[in-house]
Each structure stands twice: as structure tokens, then as C-alpha cells.
Design an enzyme around this catalytic site. Structure first.
Site, PDB file in Angstrom:
ATOM      1  N   CYS A 255     105.850 -12.507 -57.738  1.00  0.00           N
ATOM      2  CA  CYS A 255     105.932 -13.949 -58.121  1.00  0.00           C
ATOM      3  C   CYS A 255     107.289 -14.293 -58.184  1.00  0.00           C
ATOM      4  O   CYS A 255     108.058 -13.526 -58.066  1.00  0.00           O
ATOM      5  CB  CYS A 255     105.395 -14.098 -59.702  1.00  0.00           C
TER       6      CYS A 255
ATOM      7  N   ARG B 157     107.128 -16.133 -50.259  1.00  0.00           N
ATOM      8  CA  ARG B 157     106.507 -15.172 -50.892  1.00  0.00           C
ATOM      9  C   ARG B 157     105.033 -15.379 -50.992  1.00  0.00           C
ATOM     10  O   ARG B 157     104.249 -14.406 -51.296  1.00  0.00           O
ATOM     11  CB  ARG B 157     107.035 -14.750 -52.359  1.00  0.00           C
TER      12      ARG B 157
ATOM     13  N   TRP C  59     101.475 -15.425 -58.488  1.00  0.00           N
ATOM     14  CA  TRP C  59     100.506 -14.854 -57.524  1.00  0.00           C
ATOM     15  C   TRP C  59      99.622 -14.120 -58.386  1.00  0.00           C
ATOM     16  O   TRP C  59      99.899 -12.897 -58.839  1.00  0.00           O
ATOM     17  CB  TRP C  59     101.238 -14.038 -56.514  1.00  0.00           C
TER      18      TRP C  59
ATOM     19  N   ASN D 154     106.884 -11.377 -64.033  1.00  0.00           N
ATOM     20  CA  ASN D 154     106.753 -10.987 -62.927  1.00  0.00           C
ATOM     21  C   ASN D 154     106.175  -9.409 -63.015  1.00  0.00           C
ATOM     22  O   ASN D 154     107.018  -8.805 -63.877  1.00  0.00           O
ATOM     23  CB  ASN D 154     107.859 -11.095 -61.860  1.00  0.00           C
ATOM     24  N   GLY D 155     105.206  -9.022 -62.661  1.00  0.00           N
ATOM     25  CA  GLY D 155     104.744  -7.505 -62.992  1.00  0.00           C
ATOM     26  C   GLY D 155     103.345  -7.560 -63.776  1.00  0.00           C
ATOM     27  O   GLY D 155     102.707  -8.219 -63.926  1.00  0.00           O
TER      28      GLY D 155
ATOM     29  N   GLU E  43      93.801   2.927 -37.063  1.00  0.00           N
ATOM     30  CA  GLU E  43      94.892   1.856 -37.637  1.00  0.00           C
ATOM     31  C   GLU E  43      96.021   1.883 -36.788  1.00  0.00           C
ATOM     32  O   GLU E  43      96.742   0.737 -36.672  1.00  0.00           O
ATOM     33  CB  GLU E  43      94.981   1.961 -39.425  1.00  0.00           C
TER      34      GLU E  43
ATOM     35  N   LYS F 180      97.871  -1.313 -35.066  1.00  0.00           N
ATOM     36  CA  LYS F 180      99.176  -1.825 -35.367  1.00  0.00           C
ATOM     37  C   LYS F 180      99.872  -1.829 -33.979  1.00  0.00           C
ATOM     38  O   LYS F 180     100.769  -2.872 -33.629  1.00  0.00           O
ATOM     39  CB  LYS F 180      99.840  -0.913 -36.341  1.00  0.00           C
TER      40      LYS F 180
ATOM     41  N   GLU G 105      98.733  -4.532 -31.358  1.00  0.00           N
ATOM     42  CA  GLU G 105      98.928  -6.243 -31.875  1.00  0.00           C
ATOM     43  C   GLU G 105     100.135  -6.504 -31.740  1.00  0.00           C
ATOM     44  O   GLU G 105     100.344  -7.790 -31.418  1.00  0.00           O
ATOM     45  CB  GLU G 105      98.015  -6.117 -33.065  1.00  0.00           C
TER      46      GLU G 105
ATOM     47  N   HIS H 165      85.651  14.130 -22.941  1.00  0.00           N
ATOM     48  CA  HIS H 165      84.303  13.727 -22.452  1.00  0.00           C
ATOM     49  C   HIS H 165      84.677  12.081 -21.905  1.00  0.00           C
ATOM     50  O   HIS H 165      83.623  11.702 -21.632  1.00  0.00           O
ATOM     51  CB  HIS H 165      83.442  13.549 -23.659  1.00  0.00           C
TER      52      HIS H 165
ATOM     53  N   LYS I 262      96.773 -15.014 -39.271  1.00  0.00           N
ATOM     54  CA  LYS I 262      96.803 -13.977 -40.682  1.00  0.00           C
ATOM     55  C   LYS I 262      95.376 -13.992 -41.266  1.00  0.00           C
ATOM     56  O   LYS I 262      95.000 -13.015 -41.722  1.00  0.00           O
ATOM     57  CB  LYS I 262      98.039 -14.366 -41.565  1.00  0.00           C
TER      58      LYS I 262
HETATM   59  C1  AGP Z   1      95.583  -6.464 -38.794  1.00  0.00           C
HETATM   60  O1  AGP Z   1      97.117  -6.191 -38.658  1.00  0.00           O
HETATM   61  C2  AGP Z   1      95.223  -7.715 -38.823  1.00  0.00           C
HETATM   62  N1  AGP Z   1      96.008  -8.664 -39.714  1.00  0.00           N
HETATM   63  C3  AGP Z   1      93.489  -7.875 -38.873  1.00  0.00           C
HETATM   64  O2  AGP Z   1      92.881  -6.954 -38.269  1.00  0.00           O
HETATM   65  C4  AGP Z   1      93.097  -8.194 -40.269  1.00  0.00           C
HETATM   66  O3  AGP Z   1      93.041  -6.852 -41.015  1.00  0.00           O
HETATM   67  C5  AGP Z   1      91.808  -8.661 -40.243  1.00  0.00           C
HETATM   68  O4  AGP Z   1      91.665  -9.868 -39.806  1.00  0.00           O
HETATM   69  C6  AGP Z   1      90.928  -8.617 -41.587  1.00  0.00           C
HETATM   70  O5  AGP Z   1      91.672  -9.719 -42.441  1.00  0.00           O
HETATM   71  P1  AGP Z   1      91.340  -9.731 -44.001  1.00  0.00           P
HETATM   72  O6  AGP Z   1      91.686  -8.318 -44.517  1.00  0.00           O
HETATM   73  O7  AGP Z   1      92.155 -10.744 -44.839  1.00  0.00           O
HETATM   74  O8  AGP Z   1      89.997  -9.722 -44.110  1.00  0.00           O
END
Ligand code: AGP
Length: 611
Positions: free
Chosen positions: A2, A27, A75, A101-102, A482, A486, A489, A505, A606
Site C-alpha cells: 500500500c 503502485r 490495496w 502496510n503489511g 511459462e 515470457k 511476449e 516427433h 494487462k
Molecule cells: C502473461 O504475462 C500475461 N499477462 C497473460 O498471459 C495473463 O496471465 C492472462 O491474461 C491472465 O490474466 P489474469 O491472471 O489476470 O486472469
């Protein structure tokens, strides 16, 4: 995570702390509040759910004059984002106001004791409990800093407090245990904040408050004591960051900052969830009877959260022998899924607002399937609509490329698996051993971050790569998915990810001279097989970067580059620790390519609230 602000001095304290909160807006937060004294005998508190502008509207245009004020942007962790739960909070006598905060881990016990003694609480927060504990001590007539010191001895957890009293109106007291607090030193004025950017317009001379220290801040100066009241030396630092860089804590991008926050995220995620006896404590989950009846788990999520789900499947099946499937949310809802009435649907989401996951959740609810959320954002739709939700407590994640949320999701999944094993008293599961590894995990995350320079050097060589393979077996077969997401993207370099044994294969056809192959090799039981896969790539001219554990030397001689992560006795956690080199590698390849869009890669958002 926070935002904290406090000011004492000749300026209008309300305007200063409001401005400081504005500078902490990056933040992320869900409510905000302020407490001040403007010559009157009582402290005034104004607080509002929502954006800071809501607080601004509540304060009105004609802001009263005040010489001392504290303010907070929250938050939510304990209790949803409402006016009542927003900080500051009063003690029971309304003598003091507190921001925090915490997390106070033992707040429920403290609250129960005080309720028994007749105290009334107005919020669901652990913060109000802390205000009451300090208030109780203060009522005995001691100075505020002594009351804070005594109260701290009663509280467990990670926290930073700022508190002031109407009886001692010329000072505020700040205390720290794990959560950051920085004191700003001015000329005839002094202040405090949870992060440097809030202070920069007012001063560049700061003191970083250390753990177990209590600071008394007045217009004239700052004194700091330890928890026994012994004075400690105040060490002053000069900050020369520009304001934009400071918002990112000196990091060039939020992504890098969030990668580095992971040791702290591990601590926050575990806070209050392992008791002194080494038992996993998860509030708000189902009764023991429900856990005994669950015959199958379906994990439903998107993107990074889906990859955490794959890790969860590995864990649930290996540790609990509980059949587990993982679905992409976008596929789940149109697949007419087969759902047994005794199954559990687990929704993993950082934002809690991803529309595909929300739609899948609503489908499960229509079908009367039990639902559990693993969510980061308190008050989000998925958190609200799931029957039960466990919060990941990772703090706001700003970079579109998710890093710390993934780590927190994987840790919650492990806590959940251990919790189920505990409830079912499964003889084959060493809960105590796994809990010990979790307790030791944050320092291992600190240690693994030391690979940064090595990974940066390697990354520079691959800025012009046309394709990157990500390969692994067992837990690594999930972790590398994963890693590949990363990488693609933020570098815009296509990837091919699959279990290492699957290469021959088909995908092996893509390997040519110089092709990069990243191998996850933390799973010790399949290392020999993986070594053969490394040779298959090299035989076709490919370059093998191997990420393994630091107790393993078997691949040193054959890897073209090797990075080691700290070893735990839990293969799941070994694979989780490997996320750090992968994240850093993606980041530094993207940096080598220019790095302009790292926090907001092209075409991505996001929170994906469209289908
Ligand atoms: C990954 O780096 C992305 N930000 C994306 O794959 C994300 O994880 C996905 O859109 C799911 O979002 P959420 O966890 O907010 O549901």
C-alpha cells in the site's frame, strides 16, 4: 504494497500528503484515506473506496489548514475495498489514528481477545486491530513511541506503521518490520513515505528506517530507537534519482522491479499461512468434510495463470494422487465440459477480471460445481463470485508480462496441496518437510536473483535469434511453458515449447545451426534422459542453455551455457525457482533489442476484459 504518506511542518499537511499519495498511484490501490489535526481537539479522518479522486472529492475544494497529517492508499488484503476498511483507523478511544502496510498475522487472536473485553471494531482489517493494540497501551499514559514499541511485541507479521495522537499533536511515530518506510528530512518540516517518489518533490535527504526500529518525527528532527527504547544512529542518504525512475524504484522497467520483488512476494504470500507448529492455515476454504469428498480438480485459467495451473496439476497428482485437469478458460466454456458433482473448479487469475475466466466461472456456478479462486486483486469479479477465494498477496503487478503473480500463484497452489494433505492426514506426504522448504524459500529467491549478470551476458548473444526452443521434462515441462510465454511476449521472437522427449516427433525439424534451446533440468529423476535431448539439439548445430539446480554437475560438461538455481528437497519448488533466470533472460533479450515496450508489449493488455 500500500501507499503510506505522512507530514509535519508549516505547509498545509493535507495538501502535501495528498500529493504524496498521487505520486504513489503507479503502485495500484483500491481506496484511500487521510487523518489530520487542524488545531481542533479531535483527529479528523476522511476515507473513500475507489480512486484517489474520490478522496479528493470528499475533502472538497476548500481544504482545511493542518500542520500534521497521515495518508494511505490501500490495496486490500483483509476485507474488501470499502470506505470502512480504508485506512486510517482509530483506536477504541479515538485518541490515535494509524495507517499500515503489511499483514498482522495474529490479528484474529488479538481481535478475539479485545472483543471479549468489550472492544468494538468498525472494519474487517488487521490494521484496526493494530490501532486498538497501540491504543490500549497508550491509554496507560506512556508516550506514543513507547506504546508503539510495546504493541509491536504483541504483534506478529510484516508491517510498517505510521501513527499520531491528538494528545501529542506535534509528532508522528513510524515503525517498521519488513515493509518499507522512508523518512524524508526537510528544513523545519519532516515526512515519511512507503516509497521514494512521494518524497522527491520535498526533499532528497532521506533515512531508510530499518526493521525493528521506531522513529519519532517532529518538525525539528527525527529520533530512532530499537524496540527496547535505546537510541540508534540515524544514517542519512542523498537521493539523486529523477522522479520517473524513482517510481520504478530505480529500475528501468516495472517488469524488472517486479522480478526483483519476488523474495518479498514469497514472504507476503506465506504471511499468516503457516503457524508456529508448522501447520498450513488457510482461512476461508471449505470444511474438512468437503475436502474429503472432492474426487477431481479442474483448474481453469488463461496465459501465465494457466501455466501456474499446469504446475498445480503436477503437484496435486504427484503429492495428493488427486486427478487434476487444466483448461484454458476460453476453451472450457464452449467444450461442454464433463464435471463430476464432487469436483472442485479452481480459477487462477492475477487481475480477477479476465472475462474468459469469469464466464467459465459462471458456467460452473450454473452447473452447481464448487468453485475456488486464487486471485491477486481483492474485490475483483472472480474473487467476489467464487465460493471461496485465496488471495495471492503479491501486491499490484503493473508490467503486462506477469512475473511475481506467477510465483505467488504457484506458492498458493503448494499451500493448498499441503493443506489438503493435512486435512486428509495423508501418510505419504511429508507436510513438515515441505513447509520447512517454503519457510526457507524467500532467501533462495534472493540467491537465485544473483544469476542476473550471467543471464544478461548470455541474453545479448541471442537478440537476433529467429526462434527459441524451450524444453524440459516432468515439472520443468510445465515451467518452460511459462518461460516461453515470457520470452515471446516481450522479445517478439517466436518460440517452440514442448516436453523435451517430444522434440524428435516433429519440432526437431526446425533446429538449424545456432538455434537456441533453453532446457529446464531441475527435475533430477529425468536428467539423464534430458542429457540425450541436449545432445540431439547440439548434433544439429543448436545451442543448449541448461538451467539446473546447484547440487547437479552432471550437465556441466555438455551444456553450451549453464545456470544454477538453489536446490530444495521439493522438485516443484526447484522448477519454480527456475522462473527467475527465464524471466531475466526474456527481459535482457528484449533490452538488447531496444527495450522500448517491455512493460506494455504490442497488442497486449494487462487485464483482458474482452472475449
Ligand atoms: C502473461 O504475462 C500475461 N499477462 C497473460 O498471459 C495473463 O496471465 C492472462 O491474461 C491472465 O490474466 P489474469 O491472471 O489476470 O486472469
Amino acid at each position: 504494497m500500500c501507499g503510506i504518506a505522512g507530514y509535519v511542518g508549516p505547509r498545509n499537511a493535507i495538501e502535501v500528503v495528498y500529493d504524496q499519495l498521487k505520486r504513489l498511484e503507479y503502485r495500484g490501490y483500491d481506496s484511500a484515506g487521510i487523518a489530520f489535526l487542524n488545531g481542533a481537539a479531535t483527529i479528523k479522518i476522511v476515507k473513500k473506496a475507489g480512486k484517489l479522486t474520490e478522496l479528493g472529492k470528499a475533502l472538497g475544494d476548500d481544504v482545511p489548514d493542518a500542520h500534521i497529517a497521515i495518508a494511505h492508499s490501500r490495496w486490500a488484503t483483509h476485507g474488501g475495498p470499502t470506505d470502512e476498511n480504508a485506512h486510517p483507523h482509530f483506536d477504541q478511544f479515538e485518541d490515535i489514528a494509524l495507517i499500515h502496510n503489511g499483514i498482522i498475522e495474529n490479528y484474529a487472536e488479538l481481535k478475539a481477545d479485545m472483543v471479549r473485553e468489550g472492544a468494538t471494531f468498525h472494519s474487517e482489517t488487521d490494521t484496526e486491530v493494530a490501532a486498538h493494540v497501540i491504543g490500549q497501551e497508550y491509554a496507560a499514559g506512556m508516550p506514543l513511541e513507547e506504546a508503539v514499541r510495546r504493541a509491536i511485541r504483541k504483534m506478529r507479521g510484516a508491517f510498517a506503521f505510521v501513527v499520531f495522537s491528538k494528545k501529542e499533536p506535534k509528532k508522528f511515530v513510524a515503525a517498521r518490520n519488513f515493509s518499507p518506510l522512508i523518512i524524508g528530512l526537510g528544513d523545519g518540516e519532516n515526512m515519511v513515505a512507503s516509497d521514494v517518489p512521494a518524497l522527491l518533490p520535498y526533499t532528497r535527504e532521506v533515512v531508510y528506517l530499518e526493521d525493528d526500529r521506531v522513529a519519532t518525527i517532529t518538525t525539528d528532527g527525527v529520533t530512532i530507537t530499537d524496540l527496547d527504547g535505546k537510541a540508534v544512529v540515524v544514517v542519512q542518504h542523498h537521493i539523486d534519482w529523477d522522479i520517473a525512475a524513482a517510481e520504478k524504484g530505480g529500475y528501468e522497467h516495472f517488469m524488472l522491479k517486479e522480478i526483483h520483488e519476488q523474495p518479498e512476494v514469497v514472504r507476503m504470500c506465506l504471511a499468516g499461512r503457516i503457524d508456529e507448529a508448522g501447520k498450513v492455515r488457510l482461512e476461508q476454504v471449505f470444511s474438512d468434510q468437503v475436502w474429503h469428498g472432492i474426487d477431481r480438480v479442474n483448474i481453469i485459467a488463461c496465459g501465465t495463470a494457466y501455466h501456474a495451473g499446469l504446475m498445480g496439476k503436477y503437484l496435486f497428482e504427484k503429492m495428493l494422487r488427486l486427478p487434476t485437469d487444466v483448461f484454458f478458460s476460453s476453451e472450457f466454456r464452449y467444450s461442454d465440459p464433463l464435471l463430476s458433482p464432487d469436483s472442485l473448479a479452481v480459477f487462477i487469475s492475477q487481475s480477477g477480471e479476465t472475462i474468459d475466466s469469469l464466464a467459465a466461472l459462471r458456467l460452473c456456478k450454473q452447473r452447481r460445481i464448487r468453485t475456488l479462486g486464487i486471485v491477486n486483486v481483492v474485490g475483483s469479479a472472480i474473487a467476489r463470485e467464487c465460493d471461496r477465494t485465496i488471495f495471492t498477496q503479491a501486491g499490484p503487478e503493473i508490467s503486462v508480462a506477469s512475473t511475481k503473480a506467477y510465483t505467488a500463484q504457484c506458492i498458493v497452489l503448494e499451500l493448498l496441496a499441503l493443506y489438503i494433505a493435512q486435512v486428509k492426514e495423508m501418510p505419504g506426504v511429508r507436510v513438515d518437510e515441505n513447509v520447512l522448504e517454503l519457510r526457507n524459500l524467500a532467501p533462495k529467491f534472493e540467491q537465485v536473483l544473483l544469476v542476473e549478470d550471467q543471464v544478461r551476458e548470455l541474453a545479448v548473444k541471442f537478440q537476433d535469434a529467429k526462434l527459441a526452443f524451450f524444453l524440459g521434462r516432468n515439472a520443468d515441462a510445465h515451467a518452460i511453458r511459462e518461460a516461453a510465454l515470457k520470452f515471446k511476449e516481450i522479445t517478439y521472437i517466436p518460440t517452440e515449447e514442448c516436453p523435451a522427449g517430444e522434440m524428435k516427433h516433429g519440432p526437431l525439424a526446425l533446429v538449424e545451426k545456432g538455434t537456441l534451446a533453453v532446457f529446464g533440468a531441475t527435475s533430477s529423476d529425468v536428467r539423464e534422459k534430458l542429457a540425450s535431448n541436449v545432445r540431439e539439439i547440439q548434433a544439429r548445430g543448436g545451442f543448449a542453455w541448461v538451467v539446473t539446480t546447484d547440487d547437479d554437475n552432471s550437465l556441466d560438461a555438455i551444456a553450451d551455457a549453464i545456470t544454477k538455481v538453489p536446490t530444495t528437497s521439493d522438485p516443484y519448488l526447484n522448477a519454480l525457482l527456475s522462473a527467475i533466470p527465464y524471466q531475466l533472460f526474456a527481459y535482457y533479450v528484449a533490452m538488447a533489442k531496444g527495450g522500448e515496450e517491455i512493460d506494455q508489449p504490442r497488442n497486449l493488455a494487462k487485464s483482458v476484459t474482452v472475449e
